[in-house]
Scaffold this active site. Structure first.
Site, PDB file in Angstrom:
ATOM      1  N   SER A 137     -12.741  27.845  44.490  1.00  0.00           N
ATOM      2  CA  SER A 137     -13.468  28.016  45.626  1.00  0.00           C
ATOM      3  C   SER A 137     -14.801  28.583  45.719  1.00  0.00           C
ATOM      4  CB  SER A 137     -12.775  28.498  46.679  1.00  0.00           C
ATOM      5  OG  SER A 137     -13.662  28.688  47.928  1.00  0.00           O
TER       6      SER A 137
ATOM      7  N   MET B   6      -6.353  31.104  41.526  1.00  0.00           N
ATOM      8  CA  MET B   6      -7.068  29.601  40.917  1.00  0.00           C
ATOM      9  C   MET B   6      -7.639  29.012  41.931  1.00  0.00           C
ATOM     10  SD  MET B   6      -4.171  27.964  38.773  1.00  0.00           S
ATOM     11  CE  MET B   6      -3.697  28.295  37.151  1.00  0.00           C
ATOM     12  N   ASP B   7      -7.011  28.785  43.112  1.00  0.00           N
ATOM     13  CA  ASP B   7      -7.893  28.296  44.321  1.00  0.00           C
ATOM     14  C   ASP B   7      -8.961  29.021  44.781  1.00  0.00           C
ATOM     15  OD1 ASP B   7      -8.186  26.305  46.426  1.00  0.00           O
ATOM     16  OD2 ASP B   7      -7.378  27.672  47.610  1.00  0.00           O
ATOM     17  N   GLU B   8      -8.973  30.373  44.959  1.00  0.00           N
ATOM     18  CA  GLU B   8     -10.049  31.181  44.952  1.00  0.00           C
ATOM     19  C   GLU B   8     -11.233  31.391  44.280  1.00  0.00           C
ATOM     20  OE1 GLU B   8     -10.707  32.480  47.890  1.00  0.00           O
ATOM     21  OE2 GLU B   8     -12.287  34.092  47.460  1.00  0.00           O
TER      22      GLU B   8
END
Lengths: 247, 247
Positions: free
Chosen positions: B171, B166-168
């Site tokens: 990002s 999710m963060d990637e």
């Protein structure tokens, strides 16, 4: 009765969008639930006789800060307050002693499973970490050193790698402090980037246990507490273990 | 002026506990900031001439659902709406075209760095994923197949592995949609466990861009949208790139 929560989780997938996992899980019979003591949970978790490799031991890649803080906490385990948790390649190894509810057991597959936070076997390249747990105060400390395979911005740990070690430290603490087995929510505020190869210290506390849920907090900072890397909170769901594993 | 935000981030570590990263970052000159167009960002990101391996391509480990949905989105790239993002071993490779502010550059180390979500090179064992981005609608779709090295509960993906992808995805979307470079916060509600080896689809949208921040949301679900695995939100900080990289 005992497996209701698990059956509910297994069913969730067939009901489409959910208002929230916490709303659809039926209440367990709290009078009989969560009866196993922290001592029992710890003794099943920390196998004394095992030939499994414990990855939470010092190796040549550990930076001096990590090594010396590890020794400091190891000293504290001798006076009885703190316990060093072993860390095997897979949760399935820990689960020899902490059988999960059968609704979630997967036994037929022949894959080489690894717990995500031990996915990179080369020393120092990925996750280096060790968790110490304080049963009576229901808190944990995780010493975490991210290697070059955990990179996000050049030279610094990926935010997701910190999220994952938070979730893992929350998870082990939730289990040992109160049979918390599943992450319901995780919320992180990032303050500073963690340089690869350096030590970050996660301080996890159980804030309260209420309505089948454990509410936890974590502050991640440098050893000298001068740099706060992140603050986070997590909520874990308690699930009754199978009776045979409680004996 | 251009590098103020970065210098502030570099300095944060020396100021101890912080009330919140968003509070201590000085305002950039918004009149001149964030001037590079999405088209420019994309063309620098999606290098046309490169001998770098793109890991976001089908391999024998992909399940039929992942493969067919990939083909479906690949068709949509031909009509111009969607773009398939390449995925190299390290952000440093992407950064050939998207130079980070110099305050965060690390160039002297000789380590073999890997972006966290490409930390396991063996096909199918760790992360398999590909991100498609829709510039005009500022949204992304990530096809994600967790392998057996991403395990949490036996047979299912570790919550932290989902947090990381999710963060990637946030990002990369934040960068391309509005020069969002750093995760300020990430908040996840987990609904169902993702079986290892199966496809999970992340639908990411930029909700708003305000006060140097991108506010994003993500729904992760099965291909048929019948199972919601998680819902999340993320806030990313915009940072001005160095001028030479904007030319």
């Amino acid at each position: 009765m005992i497996r209701r929560g698990v059956q509910a989780i297994a069913r969730l997938g067939h009901h489409g969008a959910l208002p929230g996992a916490s709303c659809v899980l039926p209440r367990l019979d709290l009078a009989s639930a969560f009866a196993s003591s922290t001592d029992n949970l710890i003794s099943r978790f920390c196998l004394q006789k095992t030939d499994l490799k414990d990855y939470a031991l010092p190796n040549a890649s550990w930076c001096p800060d990590m090594l010396s803080l590890y020794q400091e906490f190891l000293e504290k385990t001798k006076s009885g307050g703190w316990i060093k948790l072993p860390s095997f390649k897979s949760n399935r190894d820990h689960i020899q002693g902490l059988k999960l509810p059968s609704g979630l057991a997967v036994t037929s597959d022949k894959s080489d499973w690894r717990i995500f936070t031990r996915c990179i076997p080369a020393e120092g390249q990925g996750y280096e970490y060790v968790i110490f747990f304080h049963p009576s105060e229901k808190k944990s400390v995780c010493l975490f050193q991210p290697g070059p395979y955990l990179e996000g911005p050049p030279g610094f740990a990926h935010g997701g790698s910190l999220a994952a070690i938070m979730d893992e430290t929350f998870s082990k603490t939730a289990y040992l402090a109160g049979e918390g087995l599943f992450t319901l929510s995780l919320s992180i505020k990032f303050k500073n980037l963690i340089p690869l190869g350096s030590l970050a210290v996660l301080n996890v506390e159980v804030e309260k246990i209420e309505d089948q849920k454990l509410y936890m907090s974590c502050v991640t900072q440098s050893r000298d507490q001068q740099i706060v890397y992140a603050k986070s909170s997590g909520v874990f769901l308690q699930l009754q273990l199978e009776e045979e594993s409680l004996q």
